[in-house]
Design a protein around this motif. Structure first.
Motif, mmCIF file in Angstrom:
data_model
loop_
_atom_site.group_PDB
_atom_site.id
_atom_site.type_symbol
_atom_site.label_atom_id
_atom_site.label_comp_id
_atom_site.label_asym_id
_atom_site.label_seq_id
_atom_site.Cartn_x
_atom_site.Cartn_y
_atom_site.Cartn_z
ATOM 1 N N TYR A 124 0.196 -2.156 64.572
ATOM 2 C CA TYR A 124 0.460 -0.739 64.352
ATOM 3 C C TYR A 124 1.868 -0.482 63.825
ATOM 4 N N LYS A 125 2.749 -1.474 63.915
ATOM 5 C CA LYS A 125 4.145 -1.373 63.485
ATOM 6 C C LYS A 125 4.927 -0.398 64.353
ATOM 7 N N GLN A 126 4.545 -0.331 65.627
ATOM 8 C CA GLN A 126 5.302 0.469 66.596
ATOM 9 C C GLN A 126 6.451 -0.382 67.095
ATOM 10 N N THR A 127 7.667 0.059 66.856
ATOM 11 C CA THR A 127 8.848 -0.756 67.141
ATOM 12 C C THR A 127 9.473 -0.472 68.499
ATOM 13 N N THR A 128 9.260 0.741 69.042
ATOM 14 C CA THR A 128 9.863 1.110 70.319
ATOM 15 C C THR A 128 8.805 1.702 71.236
ATOM 16 N N LYS A 129 9.038 1.590 72.525
ATOM 17 C CA LYS A 129 8.067 2.114 73.493
ATOM 18 C C LYS A 129 7.904 3.614 73.341
ATOM 19 N N GLU A 130 9.011 4.318 73.136
ATOM 20 C CA GLU A 130 8.981 5.757 72.920
ATOM 21 C C GLU A 130 9.597 6.082 71.568
ATOM 22 N N ILE A 131 9.044 7.081 70.906
ATOM 23 C CA ILE A 131 9.580 7.483 69.607
ATOM 24 C C ILE A 131 10.953 8.112 69.777
ATOM 25 N N LEU A 132 11.859 7.829 68.867
ATOM 26 C CA LEU A 132 13.174 8.448 68.891
ATOM 27 C C LEU A 132 13.111 9.830 68.245
ATOM 28 N N PRO A 133 14.047 10.711 68.559
ATOM 29 C CA PRO A 133 14.060 12.035 67.919
ATOM 30 C C PRO A 133 14.211 11.907 66.408
ATOM 31 N N PRO A 134 13.614 12.831 65.656
ATOM 32 C CA PRO A 134 13.696 12.747 64.188
ATOM 33 C C PRO A 134 15.122 12.712 63.649
ATOM 34 N N ASP A 135 16.073 13.374 64.343
ATOM 35 C CA ASP A 135 17.439 13.392 63.808
ATOM 36 C C ASP A 135 18.199 12.103 64.088
ATOM 37 N N GLU A 136 17.559 11.129 64.753
ATOM 38 C CA GLU A 136 18.156 9.816 64.950
ATOM 39 C C GLU A 136 17.458 8.750 64.112
ATOM 40 N N LEU A 137 16.464 9.168 63.339
ATOM 41 C CA LEU A 137 15.679 8.253 62.520
ATOM 42 C C LEU A 137 15.956 8.494 61.039
ATOM 43 N N PRO A 138 15.569 7.548 60.187
ATOM 44 C CA PRO A 138 15.654 7.813 58.747
ATOM 45 C C PRO A 138 14.797 9.016 58.374
ATOM 46 N N VAL A 139 15.177 9.708 57.301
ATOM 47 C CA VAL A 139 14.336 10.774 56.767
ATOM 48 C C VAL A 139 13.160 10.116 56.060
ATOM 49 N N ILE A 140 11.954 10.391 56.550
ATOM 50 C CA ILE A 140 10.765 9.764 55.972
ATOM 51 C C ILE A 140 9.667 10.796 55.806
ATOM 52 N N ARG A 141 8.838 10.572 54.805
ATOM 53 C CA ARG A 141 7.673 11.417 54.608
ATOM 54 C C ARG A 141 6.577 10.993 55.585
#
Length: 735
Positions: free
Chosen positions: A674-691
């Motif tokens: 699934y390409k899930q890298t972390t147990k919990e998703i990080l907030p969008p403002d800490e992640l790359p801007v992605i579509r």
């Protein structure tokens, strides 16, 4: 399965009434705190050390070359740090230390501690060479230091001094309530009583870097985490905390009763739940090497780095306010011939250096933006939204007319000589233009979604008719060409394939078999709903009944995985991991799959497929997936998580390089399908801007460097306005 389709045939005539829609939750759009950053880059390497703001809101930065001040600067338009010449007598002094005392600037130079406040009466001489640190206690008494010696200034005189020859002094603090001073070295923490003129060691260790008072404790930063000490006894309270975004700490600050950390890899704030808000990359800071943090004007937070100053601004706004901001972003910088495009070729995030560029997915990104504007108009009847729809539809229409292939949509078009690449481009009959070929299923499903939504929800007769005509044109091409998109050369494109030989050529557990089946049924249903042409209904039921497309699209997501060992190489390549662009295609298709289902029996089944997919996607907390799931009428579609996505998405959509894999405060997972890298998703403002076509578990993005700005049209405006139209997000609530 045959008996099920016999029942479908009966229900085609009966058309039972659909069950009453489940009552759904609604988010009240009240103001929330939206963060953004204003950056001030340095034009020198002057060794920045401190930043403070006085009670008048004046900001001063101390560097190795003297005082500096922020110049210009606004969100997305950085300023600079320049020499502070606001008061010439101060500018002429060799200022080496800076602090705040009673909200006023107090300076330290080679001769004295002084200030321009209090009518300039504060001027206490010292005799300490290379003095660079100071802290103010009670009654205008100050402790100052150089690298190895302390002096205490009391009643305008040197009242005490002491050497610490083997321990370089790093910082000084003062407790104004008790009059106690604190001294930090790399190995020790000392307390100093001005009343008793006594220096006492209270704690020893190694690798100390910074300290601060918080909640009755002394927080001690190190190169490997932080430790809390009892402020009275100096005894440790617990063990070294290393579960931080990055443990190599450089500075600490307490602002608005919250503990802030500066490190060699960004700044972070400890929340009440023990987790951290992380500010790193040029989305927030000129550099990730933080040297000082302090409170700024109007509740902002100033983060000084080795390459300049970042000012974090916390502004209250509603989701509607944010939509207005993003609408301006799209209209002012991201519209190319009516397409929803990307601003590219930028240098270091400078918007003025960018230019609009074409994309293989101009049609898809535009239909997603167009869908948002359709929902906006349906929810508000805003004439501006209607005009936006009209302009984007014109771009979509020209995709079909510029290439000379009946019913075939181009990927994009551009004036001749201004293309980003040459491979898929073809010459148009008009010598001024070229068009891009090899159109994919990504484009087709986006077209059908937008044309269907426009035909249903826009009350302009002309736009309705044109959208239905485009829908019929595209689907007639596909049906006529045996379920393929056929390009200029008479051959099917690489990805525009829905024929059973292709779809069922994949093993049952390969995602493209389920995806293509789901998409083409949705497309045929949409075409039939608006044209009433039997060829679309007949083809859909032929695919579902004779070729297993119903079974394909209903296959549970948990069964999707890698192709078996005996599969062909194409199937293996297509299933080496979960392709998140498939999620985008599924959800663009779900609008037509569910909303325009041939009958309520099918609608019930399709609802099951949508909810099965949604359960699979829930960990990503994607606002679009959650909100579009609400079309099924379910009461639980993670509305709170969708709102979290919309609120937390950054206002800065520039593609900065982003790093999170080094963080020790998050639980990372082993590589998986699934390409899930972390147990919990990080907030969008800490992640790359992605579509939406990429996994939101993408925690690192290298090499971007501010070269492009993505459009909010498809990323943010589509889920927001979908929520408004579906009634699960309210209009802004009166403040």
């Amino acid at each position: 399965m045959k008996s099920f389709f016999l029942f479908i045939g009966i229900t085609l005539c009966l058309q039972p009434v659909w069950a009453q829609k489940t009552k759904q939750p609604v988010h009240r759009d009240v103001p929330f705190v939206q963060e953004h950053s204003v950056k001030y880059y340095a034009d020198e390497t002057a060794g920045y050390r401190l930043v403070h703001t006085d009670r008048n809101g004046v900001v001063k930065v101390l560097s190795g070359a003297g005082l500096r001040a922020p110049h210009a600067g606004a969100f997305l338009y950085p300023g600079t740090l320049r020499e502070d010449i606001s008061y010439r007598p101060t500018a002429d002094k060799k200022v080496a230390g800076l602090t705040l005392y009673q909200g006023q600037f107090v300076y330290l130079d080679d001769k004295a501690v002084f200030s321009n406040a209090w009518a300039g009466n504060l001027y206490t001489k010292h005799t300490l060479p290379d003095a660079r640190l100071l802290a103010g206690g009670k009654d205008f008494n100050f402790l100052i230091a150089n690298k190895s010696k302390l002096q205490y200034l009391e009643n305008n005189a040197v009242a005490w001094e002491q050497n610490l020859p083997n321990e370089p002094i790093l910082d000084l603090k003062a407790d104004a309530t008790t009059g106690t001073f604190w001294v930090l070295t790399g190995q020790s923490v000392y307390s100093f009583s001005g009343k008793e003129k006594k220096l006492q060691k209270v704690h020893s260790g190694t690798n100390f870097t910074c300290f601060e008072f918080f909640g009755g404790r002394l927080v001690l930063g190190t190169s490997g985490g932080y430790l809390e000490l009892d402020a009275k006894t100096g005894k440790p309270q617990g063990t070294l905390n290393q579960k931080l975004p990055w443990p190599e700490l450089t500075t600490l600050a307490v602002l608005d009763n919250q503990l802030w950390f500066g490190s060699t890899r960004g700044a972070f704030k400890r929340r009440s739940d023990g987790k951290f808000d992380y500010y790193a990359s040029e989305r927030w800071l000129p550099s990730d090497r933080v040297v000082h943090i302090s409170g700024g004007p109007d509740g902002s937070v100033l983060i000084l780095t080795d390459k300049g100053l970042g000012k974090l601004v916390f502004e209250k706004m509603t989701l509607h306010d944010k939509a207005v901001f993003f609408d301006k972003q799209v209209r002012s910088r991201h519209i190319r011939h009516g397409f929803n495009g990307t601003l590219g070729r930028m240098k270091n995030g400078d918007l003025a250096t960018g230019s609009l560029r074409d994309s293989d997915n101009d049609g898809l990104w535009t239909t997603m933006y167009l869908g948002g504007e359709i929902f906006r108009y349906a929810a508000t009847k805003d004439p501006e939204a209607l005009q936006n729809c009209r302009e984007s539809l014109e771009a979509m229409e020209r995709l079909y007319t510029i290439n000379g292939v009946p019913g075939f949509p181009s990927r994009s078009f551009e004036r001749r000589g201004y293309k980003d690449d040459d491979k898929p481009w073809r010459r148009a009959d008009d010598p001024e233009w070229d068009w891009k070929s090899t159109t994919s299923s990504d484009e087709a499903i986006g077209h059908v979604f937008a044309f269907g939504a426009m035909a249903e929800l826009i009350d302009d007769k002309d736009l309705k008719a044109r959208s239905v005509a485009l829908l019929d044109t595209l689907m007639s091409h596909i049906v006529k060409n045996d379920m393929y998109l056929v390009d200029w050369d008479g051959k099917p494109t690489l990805w525009g394939r829905w024929h059973p030989d292709y779809v069922n050529g994949f093993p049952t557990n390969v995602g493209d078999r389920k995806l293509n089946s789901s998409n083409i049924v949705a497309m045929l249903q949409t075409a039939y709903h608006f044209t009433k042409k039997e060829k679309y209904k007949q083809k859909a039921f032929e695919l579902m009944k004779q070729h297993g497309y119903f079974e394909n699209l209903m296959r549970p997501m948990k069964l999707i995985g890698r192709a078996p060992a005996d599969a062909d190489e194409h199937a293996k390549k297509m299933s080496d991991g979960w392709n998140h662009s498939d999620d985008e295609m599924y959800y663009m298709g779900y609008w037509g799959l569910y909303r325009y289902a041939f009958n309520d029996t099918l609608k019930t089944q399709f609802k099951k497929a949508i909810l099965d997919h949604w359960e699979f996607e829930r960990p990503e907390k994607d606002g679009l997936w959650n909100i579009l799931t609400a079309i099924t009428g379910v009461s639980n579609f993670d509305l709170n998580e969708a709102v979290w996505y919309l609120q937390e998405y950054p206002l800065d959509l520039i593609e900065w390089g982003m790093q999170n894999s080094h963080r020790r405060d998050i639980e990372q997972l082993e590589p998986n399908f699934y390409k899930q890298t972390t147990k919990e998703i990080l907030p969008p403002d800490e992640l790359p801007v992605i579509r939406h076509n990429r996994t939101r578990f993408t925690i690192d993005q290298n090499g971007r460097g501010g070269t492009s700005e993505l459009s909010a049209g498809d990323i943010w405006l589509l889920p927001y306005w979908a929520g408004r139209y579906l009634g699960v997000i309210s209009a802004p609530v009166n403040r």
